[in-house]
Design a protein around this motif. Structure first.
Motif, short mmCIF file in Angstrom:
data_model
loop_
_atom_site.label_atom_id
_atom_site.label_comp_id
_atom_site.label_asym_id
_atom_site.label_seq_id
_atom_site.Cartn_x
_atom_site.Cartn_y
_atom_site.Cartn_z
N ILE A 1 -13.13 11.43 -46.73
CA ILE A 1 -12.76 12.25 -45.28
C ILE A 1 -11.17 12.34 -45.39
N ASN A 2 -10.61 13.65 -44.92
CA ASN A 2 -9.53 13.80 -45.52
C ASN A 2 -8.68 14.35 -43.55
N ASN A 3 -9.81 14.76 -43.19
CA ASN A 3 -9.35 15.61 -41.89
C ASN A 3 -10.95 15.29 -41.08
N SER A 4 -10.52 14.66 -39.54
CA SER A 4 -11.65 14.68 -38.65
C SER A 4 -12.82 15.80 -38.57
N GLN A 5 -11.69 16.35 -37.89
CA GLN A 5 -12.80 18.04 -37.60
C GLN A 5 -13.46 18.62 -39.54
N GLN A 6 -13.36 18.35 -40.12
CA GLN A 6 -14.27 18.63 -41.25
C GLN A 6 -15.32 19.20 -40.55
N LEU A 7 -16.10 19.73 -40.84
CA LEU A 7 -17.21 21.33 -40.75
C LEU A 7 -17.73 20.53 -41.64
N ILE A 8 -19.06 19.31 -40.99
CA ILE A 8 -20.29 19.10 -42.32
C ILE A 8 -21.31 20.28 -42.60
N GLU A 9 -21.66 20.78 -43.09
CA GLU A 9 -22.00 22.22 -44.58
C GLU A 9 -23.72 21.56 -44.31
N THR B 1 -24.11 10.31 -33.71
CA THR B 1 -25.07 8.54 -34.80
C THR B 1 -24.69 7.28 -34.83
N ASN B 2 -23.70 6.91 -34.10
CA ASN B 2 -23.32 5.60 -33.41
C ASN B 2 -22.41 4.92 -35.39
N ILE B 3 -22.40 5.37 -35.65
CA ILE B 3 -21.79 5.15 -36.77
C ILE B 3 -20.04 4.65 -36.05
N PHE B 4 -19.77 5.12 -34.99
CA PHE B 4 -18.44 5.30 -34.85
C PHE B 4 -18.48 5.02 -33.10
N LEU B 5 -17.55 3.71 -32.24
CA LEU B 5 -18.43 4.10 -30.95
C LEU B 5 -17.72 5.31 -30.09
N SER B 6 -16.86 5.83 -30.91
CA SER B 6 -15.87 7.50 -29.84
C SER B 6 -15.25 7.76 -31.59
N LYS B 7 -15.03 9.10 -30.98
CA LYS B 7 -14.20 9.85 -32.11
C LYS B 7 -13.03 9.27 -32.18
N GLY B 8 -11.69 9.10 -31.18
CA GLY B 8 -10.99 8.37 -32.07
C GLY B 8 -11.38 6.98 -32.62
N GLU B 9 -12.40 5.95 -32.89
CA GLU B 9 -12.54 5.30 -33.73
C GLU B 9 -12.58 6.19 -35.02
N ALA B 10 -13.42 6.77 -34.98
CA ALA B 10 -13.82 8.12 -36.52
C ALA B 10 -12.27 8.14 -36.77
N LYS B 11 -11.38 8.64 -36.12
CA LYS B 11 -10.25 9.63 -36.66
C LYS B 11 -9.52 8.54 -37.00
N LYS C 1 -28.31 21.04 -36.17
CA LYS C 1 -26.41 20.43 -35.76
C LYS C 1 -25.92 21.18 -36.67
N ILE C 2 -25.74 20.37 -38.11
CA ILE C 2 -25.65 20.79 -39.40
C ILE C 2 -25.95 22.39 -39.88
N ILE C 3 -26.52 22.73 -39.32
CA ILE C 3 -26.07 24.30 -39.95
C ILE C 3 -25.56 24.94 -38.88
N ASP C 4 -25.65 24.63 -38.08
CA ASP C 4 -24.12 25.25 -36.53
C ASP C 4 -23.52 24.82 -37.20
N GLY C 5 -23.31 23.88 -37.59
CA GLY C 5 -21.75 23.69 -37.39
C GLY C 5 -21.49 22.56 -36.91
N ILE C 6 -21.08 21.41 -37.27
CA ILE C 6 -21.08 20.27 -36.80
C ILE C 6 -19.83 19.05 -37.42
N ASP C 7 -18.75 18.78 -36.90
CA ASP C 7 -17.74 17.90 -36.98
C ASP C 7 -17.41 17.00 -37.62
N VAL C 8 -16.92 16.42 -38.36
CA VAL C 8 -17.39 15.10 -38.83
C VAL C 8 -17.60 14.17 -38.04
#
Length: 426
Positions: free
Chosen positions: A393-401, A368-378, A354-361
């Motif tokens: 991290i300043n941008n929730s859409q930033q891709l993890i490489e 990975t259940n660190i946040f219950l929802s994307k809204g909470e993460a944002k 997933k990280i190789i393919d590109g996944i946003d923060v």
């Protein structure tokens, strides 16, 4: 040198005291007991105050008795409860009693050669041979229903929606019998406990007076509170346990380290054995160097050593240094062993592809259940509360490489001030 009661007074560990108690303690070596409720196989930090009361008692030359409630654990204490709790099976109860006993043996001196050696008792040992009819005939007749119903713990439950079972109603009589039995068989003249136990404790002194015309004594300590109104002894992960397999020494250390200034000022007196002069010096230092948090560091150090030992304290300190105090150092200075051995990190696997393919923060941290929802993460990211590999991290859409993976497999995530996660790409 302070007497036992004087010591407790300046530490803020004394609330209600029965007339004559201090005189009894000054007159002779006195046996005193506190009851521990075996609802789990480990005590938590809410039990530290009664443990410390027994330690102070023994240091002052008196004899501590720790009662583990194998019988009362089958009944359930209604004090402070809004509804009846589930009763435990005998098998679970025995496991819990053994766990609590093992912990108490770490703090008190049970050396039989001592004149005031600590002693451990289980009230199941005397209740198992008493029939119900014997109990209501020989004990119940001495305490009136009016007396029992006047207790706050009973009145609150009777006024509530759920009411109160006969089982729980009789609890104060059962606890009162414990005191009577210890008075008669162990010459135990004093019971101590939290202020919420006052009603149950004085039922014991009353039973001793009415049944055998004896004179027994009691005092209580205040219940520990937090300045912000939060429940003492709770963290985001739940109870702070004394068992290192339930709460790691690092997490234990962090709980005390993160105490507010107001709480630390009160807790340093209650939870440590530091002298009045040492504590006054720390409080003075806090006034002038509050940012250094020396008061909290000392509180955390003293308690971690007391509960877990010096070696575990040093490990907790090392972990704290690596995670918090070394933020300017390159993240690469943390070896793979460091990352795997740091206590308090919540670990989670993630598919490397997933990280190789590109996944946003936001997606990664939600999956990975660190946040219950994307809204909470944002929201956390917008508030500046999220870092990956110590980079904010300043941008929730930033891709993890894949290039961000430490040792080609790890991401160190910090959520807020205290929560750390180690994601392992597999």
């Amino acid at each position: 040198m302070n007497t036992f009661i004087e010591e407790l007074k300046w530490r803020g560990m004394l609330q209600d005291i029965m007339p004559g108690t201090e005189e009894q303690l000054n007159k002779e070596t006195t046996s005193a007991y506190i009851g521990f409720d075996p609802t789990a196989d480990s005590l938590h930090i809410g039990s530290l105050v009664p443990i410390l009361l027994l330690v102070h008692l023994q240091k002052a030359g008196h004899k501590p008795i720790a009662l583990v409630g194998g019988a009362t654990g089958m009944v359930g204490d209604p004090t402070g409860k809004s509804e009846e709790r589930n009763l435990l099976s005998e098998e679970v109860l025995n496991k819990n009693v053994a766990g609590v006993k093992a912990q108490l043996e770490k703090f008190l001196n049970f050396d039989p050669t001592l004149p005031n050696a600590a002693e451990m008792v289980n009230n199941f040992d005397w209740f198992k041979n008493i029939s119900f009819l014997d109990f209501i005939r020989d004990t119940g007749k001495h305490i009136t229903v009016n007396y029992m119903m006047a207790k706050d713990s009973v009145k609150k439950r009777l006024e509530g929606e759920t009411g109160m079972s006969f089982t729980e109603f009789t609890y104060q009589l059962v606890q009162g019998f414990d005191f009577y039995w210890l008075y008669k068989n162990k010459n135990c003249k004093l019971q101590m406990g939290g202020s919420d136990q006052w009603g149950n404790i004085v039922t014991g002194t009353e039973l001793i007076r009415r049944k055998i015309q004896g004179e027994a004594f009691a005092f209580t300590c205040p219940l520990i509170t937090k300045a912000d109104g939060g429940k003492f002894g709770k963290s985001e992960q739940g109870n702070i346990w004394l068992d290192p397999t339930k709460t790691t020494p690092y997490q234990f250390y962090q709980f005390w380290l993160n105490a507010s200034d107001t709480d630390a000022q009160k807790w340093i007196k209650i939870f440590t054995f530091l002298s009045k002069e040492e504590i006054e010096a720390l409080l003075q230092d806090q006034q002038t160097n509050a940012a250094e948090r020396n008061l909290q560091k000392t509180l955390a150090k003293e308690l971690t050593i007391f509960v877990h030992g010096k070696e575990e304290y040093e490990k907790a300190l090392e972990t704290t240094h690596k995670l918090f105090n070394n933020q300017n150092a390159s993240i690469e200075t943390l070896s793979e062993d460091d990352l795997n051995n740091i206590e308090g990190l919540q670990k989670q696997d993630v598919a490397k592809q997933k990280i190789i393919d590109g996944i946003d923060v936001a997606t990664l941290l939600t999956e990975t259940n660190i946040f219950l929802s994307k809204g909470e993460a944002k929201k956390m990211i917008q508030n500046g509360g999220l870092s990956i590999n110590r980079i904010k991290i300043n941008n929730s859409q930033q891709l993890i490489e894949a290039s961000q993976l430490l040792h080609n497999k790890y991401l160190l995530v910090q959520k807020g001030k205290k929560n750390y996660y180690l994601l392992k790409a597999i």
